[in-house]
Design a protein around this motif. Structure first.
Motif, short mmCIF file in Angstrom:
data_model
loop_
_atom_site.label_atom_id
_atom_site.label_comp_id
_atom_site.label_asym_id
_atom_site.label_seq_id
_atom_site.Cartn_x
_atom_site.Cartn_y
_atom_site.Cartn_z
N LEU A 167 0.76 -1.21 0.05
CA LEU A 167 -0.01 0.09 -0.12
C LEU A 167 0.82 1.36 0.19
N LEU A 168 0.95 2.03 -0.95
CA LEU A 168 1.41 3.47 -1.23
C LEU A 168 0.94 4.48 -0.11
N ARG A 169 2.40 4.94 0.49
CA ARG A 169 2.05 6.21 1.73
C ARG A 169 3.00 7.31 1.15
N TRP A 170 2.45 8.39 1.36
CA TRP A 170 3.17 9.69 1.53
C TRP A 170 3.23 10.57 2.31
N HIS A 171 4.39 10.81 2.76
CA HIS A 171 4.46 11.90 3.87
C HIS A 171 5.37 13.07 3.28
N ASN A 172 4.82 14.24 3.17
CA ASN A 172 5.39 15.57 2.48
C ASN A 172 5.78 16.33 3.72
N PRO A 173 7.05 17.13 3.83
CA PRO A 173 7.44 17.82 5.01
C PRO A 173 6.37 19.15 5.09
N LEU A 231 3.04 19.39 3.51
CA LEU A 231 1.58 18.91 3.89
C LEU A 231 1.22 17.88 4.87
N GLY A 232 2.49 17.21 5.40
CA GLY A 232 2.56 16.14 6.44
C GLY A 232 2.02 14.81 5.71
N PHE A 233 1.28 13.92 6.44
CA PHE A 233 0.69 12.71 5.82
C PHE A 233 -0.59 13.05 4.85
N VAL A 234 -0.34 12.41 3.48
CA VAL A 234 -1.36 12.72 2.90
C VAL A 234 -2.07 11.36 2.32
N GLY A 235 -3.33 11.34 2.48
CA GLY A 235 -3.94 10.14 2.22
C GLY A 235 -3.95 9.61 0.90
N PRO A 236 -3.97 8.26 0.41
CA PRO A 236 -3.93 8.01 -0.80
C PRO A 236 -5.18 8.22 -1.63
#
Length: 618
Positions: free
Chosen positions: A403-409, A411-416
């Motif tokens: 499952l793909l996850r994204w944490h941006n400095p 935006l913080g955690f962005v949901g799929p």
């Protein structure tokens, strides 16, 4: 017995073919000569669909008078399942028409329109005594629901067409009473003259001519007007899959439709191959109502699939609307606000969106998300989490879904659910998809080295990736590079991959299947045509959507649906994954129903690779 009001509605051929697949399947599973979908008429009940068994005495179009002793009539009147083990042993049913044909046992359910009016029945008949098993009855219930889902779609189209006809008739009546017909024809002649400076294929003027016309006729008159931005949202995908000639045909098709559907004094322009502009001005105070007539006409008229060179494609579109002078006092401002509305409409998958000042802020948030996502891969902000999959038989770990996850400095955690649609629409999903495949296969190799030879990983594939000509070769190369067996990889797709070129998708999936890779159909049961995909495409697994698992312990409807889906999948020799298992009660139900694989918070939440390795592998 009250007859339904839609007996004159034709059932589309595609829908009848779907129903034929259901009827053939239930006859095969139940090992019976006859299965039927019957349709109620004012004086008779007719065979609408029947299976093709050599011992089936009934044919499409056969009809029985409602005055007769009919089991289907009883089912419709009672709105309950009727089971007759042996009509010859029943004083009530021994002389019914089916028994005279040698069909002595019966199991039937009512089928209704979404309004509650009766459509007819779906039933199974046998030439020997038969009480029909629970699994056969549950399969009949599932297929009844699938047929009623189809009728809901057909009814909604019917209601929309009736509304459009009514509003169109009202508009035509008003137009007959207008005293300024000559002025309208003069304006139309002026528009034709301006459209000489136009797009070669469509004959529509370009944006520069549109601006001239708007300034000369709208701003100069200072009367209220509407500007509509019509965008064909899947034209790029059509061009990539089917070629430039097909996409040009679509552009010309839309242009012709606009000429047919819009009033004669509407100004039409082409902003680009997939963007059209519509300007409508009304001299009285009824602009909003008449504009909605146009919008509804466009929604209805552009809803048909387009055929060209042996291919049939469904067009997706959105419309942004702004009003002069309410949303802008000059052309450029109004055009910008209309485009903002169109983008918002496309983002939320709506038919149309009227401009609102708040839309700009929301669109800016999306642009910020898209701009940050462009740098997510090089900045190593994307990662994979893994959710464990367990064998129902022994609750042993057998695999995981990546499952793909994204944490941006910033935006913080962005949901799929937020960033994956943006990645697909912007074209970034192909590059991101290969990152997921590389990471998952590399990690799978590491886990298998630790002694988990039979462990497999499931990876989601988007429609954009399936359209990429190097996808299969890339997957094969990754498996060889990391020395991973093809059978250890599972590809998950959803039904939206079939919205475009189904033949092209079939070719890609056959190549993937030929490598030995498993193919799973995700979110099974949420679309009315899932069965046709199972027949045609090389799936090895179906995943029951979590919406069916929710409230499983209290919802008899969900219980019947899940049982029927598992029964049908087993009949096709497919593995069944139950998503969203949150407690032991749900797990026990899946085990008793014959499911194969558990997935859900009850067994394990998605975690990063280190935590997964520590918790499940070592």
């Amino acid at each position: 017995m009250e007859s339904e009001n839609y007996s004159d509605l034709d059932i589309p051929i595609e829908m009848l073919e779907n129903w034929q697949g259901l009827i053939e399947h239930i006859a095969n599973v139940a090992s019976i000569p006859t299965s039927l979908i019957m349709r109620l008429q004012p004086e008779t009940i007719d065979v609408c669909v029947t299976n093709r068994h050599p011992k089936n005495p009934l044919h499409v179009g056969d009809a029985e008078s409602l005055n007769g002793n009919l089991m289907c009539k009883t089912v419709i009147d009672s709105q309950k399942m009727l089971i007759v083990d042996n009509a010859l042993k029943s004083q009530l049913w021994c002389d019914n028409p089916d028994a005279k044909l040698g069909l002595i046992s019966y199991c039937g359910l009512p089928i209704n329109w979404p309004t509650g009016k009766a459509f007819g029945t779906i039933c199974m008949l046998d030439n020997k005594e038969n009480g029909y098993t629970d699994s056969e009855r549950q399969l009949l219930i599932l297929f009844k629901n699938m047929v009623e889902n189809s009728l809901t779609i057909l009814y909604q189209q019917y209601v929309l067409e009736e509304k459009v006809k009514k509003r169109t008739a009202e508009l035509e009546q008003v137009n007959l009473q207008l005293t300024k017909a000559l002025d309208k024809y003069a304006a139309a002649e002026q528009i034709i003259e301006q459209q000489k400076y136009s797009h070669d294929l469509t004959g529509f003027p370009n944006i520069h001519e549109l601006e001239k016309q708007f300034n000369a006729n709208i701003i100069a008159s200072d009367k209220p007007a509407a500007l509509v931005h019509l965008r064909i949202t899947n034209l790029t995908q059509i061009r990539n899959n089917l070629g430039l000639e097909y996409s040009q045909h679509i552009t010309c098709y839309i242009a012709d439709k606009l000429r047919q559907l819009c009033p004669v004094d509407t100004y039409l322009a082409l902003l680009s191959d997939d963007d059209f502009a519509i300007v409508y001005q009304q001299g009285n105070d009824d602009l909003s109502n008449e504009l909605m007539v146009i919008i509804n006409n466009l929604i209805s008229g552009l809803n048909e699939a387009v055929s060209f060179a042996g291919q049939k494609v469904k067009i997706t579109r959105c419309m942004g609307i702004s009003l002069y002078p309410e949303h802008g006092t000059n052309f450029l401002e109004l055009m910008h606000n209309t485009s903002v509305s169109a983008s918002e409409c496309q983002l939320h998958n709506r038919d149309y969106q009227v401009y609102d000042a708040s839309l700009k802020a929301e669109l800016m948030d999306r642009f910020q998300l898209e701009s940050q996502l462009m740098h997510a891969l090089p900045n190593k902000e994307l990662s994979l989490h893994y959710q464990p999959l367990f064998d129902v038989a022994n609750e042993k770990l057998i695999g995981a879904e990546a499952l793909l996850r994204w944490h941006n400095p910033l935006l913080g955690f962005v949901g799929p659910d937020q960033f994956i649609p943006v990645a697909e629409e912007s074209g970034m999903m192909i590059e991101i998809g290969y990152f997921v495949l590389r990471s998952a296969i590399k990690q799978l190799a590491s886990w298998q080295v630790s002694g988990n030879d039979d462990f497999f990983v499931a990876v989601n594939i988007s429609p954009l990736q399936l359209a990429d000509p190097i996808l299969v070769d890339t997957i094969e190369a990754l498996l060889e590079t990391h020395n991973v067996k093809a059978t250890s990889l599972e590809i998950e797709i959803t039904e939206n991959v079939f919205l475009g070129n189904q033949d092209g998708v079939l070719q890609v999936l056959r190549r993937i299947d030929a490598l030995g890779i498993r193919i799973a159909l995700d979110d099974f049961g949420t679309g009315y045509s899932s069965l046709s995909y199972i027949h045609r495409f090389p799936f090895s697994t179906v995943k029951i959507d979590r919406s069916f698992i929710a409230n499983l312990e209290t919802s008899s409807v969900n219980q019947h649906l899940v049982t029927a889906i598992i029964s049908m999948a087993n009949a096709f020799d497919l593995k069944v994954v139950a998503e969203g298992i949150e407690d032991k009660i749900q797990a026990n139900f899946i085990e008793n129903a014959g499911g194969h694989i558990y997935q859900g918070y009850h067994f394990g939440r998605p975690v990063n690779v280190d935590d997964f390795t520590r918790q499940y592998i070592l």
